[in-house]
Design an enzyme around this catalytic site. Structure first.
Site, PDB file in Angstrom:
ATOM      1  N   ASP A   9      55.174 -83.104  51.265  1.00 17.38           N
ATOM      2  CA  ASP A   9      56.009 -82.063  50.687  1.00 17.38           C
ATOM      3  C   ASP A   9      55.310 -80.717  50.896  1.00 17.38           C
ATOM      4  O   ASP A   9      54.096 -80.665  51.163  1.00 17.38           O
ATOM      5  CB  ASP A   9      56.211 -82.361  49.196  1.00 17.38           C
ATOM      6  CG  ASP A   9      57.210 -81.426  48.550  1.00 17.38           C
ATOM      7  OD1 ASP A   9      58.081 -80.887  49.263  1.00 17.38           O
ATOM      8  OD2 ASP A   9      57.127 -81.230  47.327  1.00 17.38           O
ATOM      9  N   ASP A  11      56.317 -77.377  48.814  1.00 17.90           N
ATOM     10  CA  ASP A  11      56.211 -76.617  47.566  1.00 17.90           C
ATOM     11  C   ASP A  11      55.350 -77.347  46.545  1.00 17.90           C
ATOM     12  O   ASP A  11      55.633 -78.494  46.164  1.00 17.90           O
ATOM     13  CB  ASP A  11      57.602 -76.383  46.964  1.00 17.90           C
ATOM     14  CG  ASP A  11      58.463 -75.477  47.835  1.00 17.90           C
ATOM     15  OD1 ASP A  11      57.898 -74.584  48.484  1.00 17.90           O
ATOM     16  OD2 ASP A  11      59.699 -75.677  47.869  1.00 17.90           O
TER      17      ASP A  11
END
Length: 355
Positions: A9, A11
Site C-alpha cells: 500500500d 498511504d
C-alpha cells in the site's frame, strides 16, 4: 517461494498521509487541543479527527507525501528479494499525481507494477502490506500483513508490523521458512509459541514451565493482571523494549536482559507471542517457533467463553483464518487438543533435536 510477489500500500504504509492531513487541519483551524494521529481510532474516522477528510481532496497533501530514506532503502531491499508492486486506492482525480509520486520516489520502479484502484481483493500476491483491516482480511494473498496504526490497533491475531523495516525481516522469515525448517536448535533456546486466539498458548506455556529447565521471562503490559508487570501507557512508552506488540489495544513488551537472564541459567525461554514477536526473537536469540494448533470450533468456543467485549470477540474470530496461515512459516507445530499431551509432545521434540 524463491521470489515472492509483494503488494505494498502507499498511504500511511510507504508514505505518510493522515499525519499530513492532521497537520494541515491544525494549521488551518487552530484546533485546541491539536489533533494527533491517535485521534483516528477507526477506519471510518468519524470522531474528532474527521475534519481532516476535507484535505483528502487537496493537492497539497499529495505533494507533501514523501517516503523516508529508510523506507526507500527497505523497499529497494524488498525489490532485491521479491517482485514488488504498489497497489494503492486513490480517487480518480489523483491517480496521475499518485503515479508521479511513486516514480519520483523510486525512479527505477517498473511502471507496470503500479496498480491504482480500490478492488485490492481481486489481485493475487504472495504477501501484502496494508493498514486497512478490510483489505488484509479480504485479500487472497497467502500472507496478509497489517501495518499497525491507531485506526487498526484493536485488531488481533494478524501478521502485523510497526514499520517497513520489520516487514522486510518478516518477508525474509517467510521466504526462509518456505525453503527449509529450523532443525538445528541450540540448547537452550527461546521457544516462541504462536497460534490463533483460543489455541491455548498460555496454558501450554504454563504447563511447560512447570517442568525442569523451562521458564517464562519477565514481561510487561499496559493491562493490570498477574501474568505481566503492569505499566501505564506513558511508563511503557518510556521503556527500552527490544520486542513489543499491541494486541486488542493492550501493549506488551520484553526486555533483552530478561531473556538473557533465563538463557544464562541454561533454561529454555518459553513465551506465547504473535508471529512478529517470534521473528523479533529469532533476530536476537536462537529461537524455535512452534505453531499451536486447535480445531476452529474450539478456538471460537474459547473466545466466546472469555471475558472479552463483543467487539474484541468479533475481531478475534475474524482473524482466525488469517492467523492459521502462520503455521506454514513456523518451525514446528503441536496439536493442543489436550494440554498435557501437547506438553509432552513439545518437550520430546525439544529434547530430541537438542540432543
Amino acid at each position: 517461494m524463491i521470489r515472492p510477489k509483494i503488494g505494498l500500500d502507499w498511504d500511511d504504509v510507504t508514505a505518510p498521509f493522515n499525519s499530513i492531513a492532521i497537520d494541515m487541519a491544525n494549521k488551518k483551524y487552530n484546533i485546541t487541543p491539536p489533533l494527533a494521529l491517535d485521534d483516528i481510532d477507526s477506519w471510518e474516522n468519524t470522531g474528532r479527527a474527521s475534519v481532516i477528510k476535507e484535505f483528502y481532496r487537496d493537492n497539497t497533501l499529495y505533494e507533501r507525501q514523501k517516503p523516508t530514506e529508510e523506507t526507500k532503502l527497505m523497499i529497494r531491499k524488498l525489490m532485491d528479494i521479491g517482485e514488488v508492486y504498489f497497489i494503492t486506492a486513490v480517487a480518480p482525480g489523483f491517480m496521475g499525481v499518485r503515479a508521479s509520486q511513486i516514480m519520483e520516489a523510486f525512479p527505477d520502479f517498473p511502471t507496470e507494477n503500479i496498480i491504482l484502484g480500490n478492488a485490492k481483493n481481486l489481485v493475487q500476491f504472495d504477501i501484502i502490506l496494508d493498514d486497512a483491516i478490510h483489505n488484509v482480511l479480504e485479500t487472497p494473498a497467502t500472507y496478509p500483513v497489517l501495518m499497525r496504526k491507531p485506526w487498526n490497533s484493536k485488531m488481533t491475531g494478524l501478521l502485523s508490523v510497526n514499520n517497513i523495516t520489520e516487514f522486510v525481516y518478516l518477508v525474509e522469515q517467510i521466504i526462509n521458512a518456505s525453503l527449509y525448517r529450523n532443525k538445528n536448535i541450540k540448547n537452550p533456546s527461546v521457544v516462541a509459541l504462536v497460534g490463533p486466539s483460543g489455541s491455548g498458548k498460555t496454558a501450554l506455556s504454563d504447563s511447560l514451565c512447570a517442568m525442569e529447565r523451562f521458564e517464562n521471562p519477565k514481561t510487561y503490559c499496559t493491562k493490570p493482571g498477574d501474568k505481566h508487570r503492569y505499566l501505564t501507557e506513558d511508563e511503557f512508552n518510556a521503556q527500552d523494549f527490544f520486542e513489543k506488540t499491541r494486541y486488542a489495544g493492550i501493549q506488551y513488551g520484553t526486555k533483552i536482559e530478561d531473556i538473557e537472564a533465563v538463557l544464562a541459567k541454561g533454561h529454555f525461554v518459553v513465551m506465547p507471542l504473535d508471529m512478529c514477536g517470534a521473528i523479533a526473537m529469532k533476530r536476537h536469540f536462537p529461537t524455535v517457533i512452534v505453531y499451536v494448533a486447535r480445531d476452529k470450533e474450539l478456538l471460537i468456543r474459547d473466545i466466546i467463553e472469555q471475558d472479552y467485549s463483543i467487539e474484541e470477540k468479533t475481531l478475534r474470530i475474524l482473524s482466525i483464518d488469517a492467523e492459521k496461515r502462520n503455521r506454514q512459516i513456523c518451525d514446528y507445530a503441536v496439536n493442543n487438543m489436550d494440554v498435557d499431551a501437547a506438553t509432552r509432545e513439545l518437550s520430546d521434540i525439544l529434547k530430541n533435536i537438542c540432543l
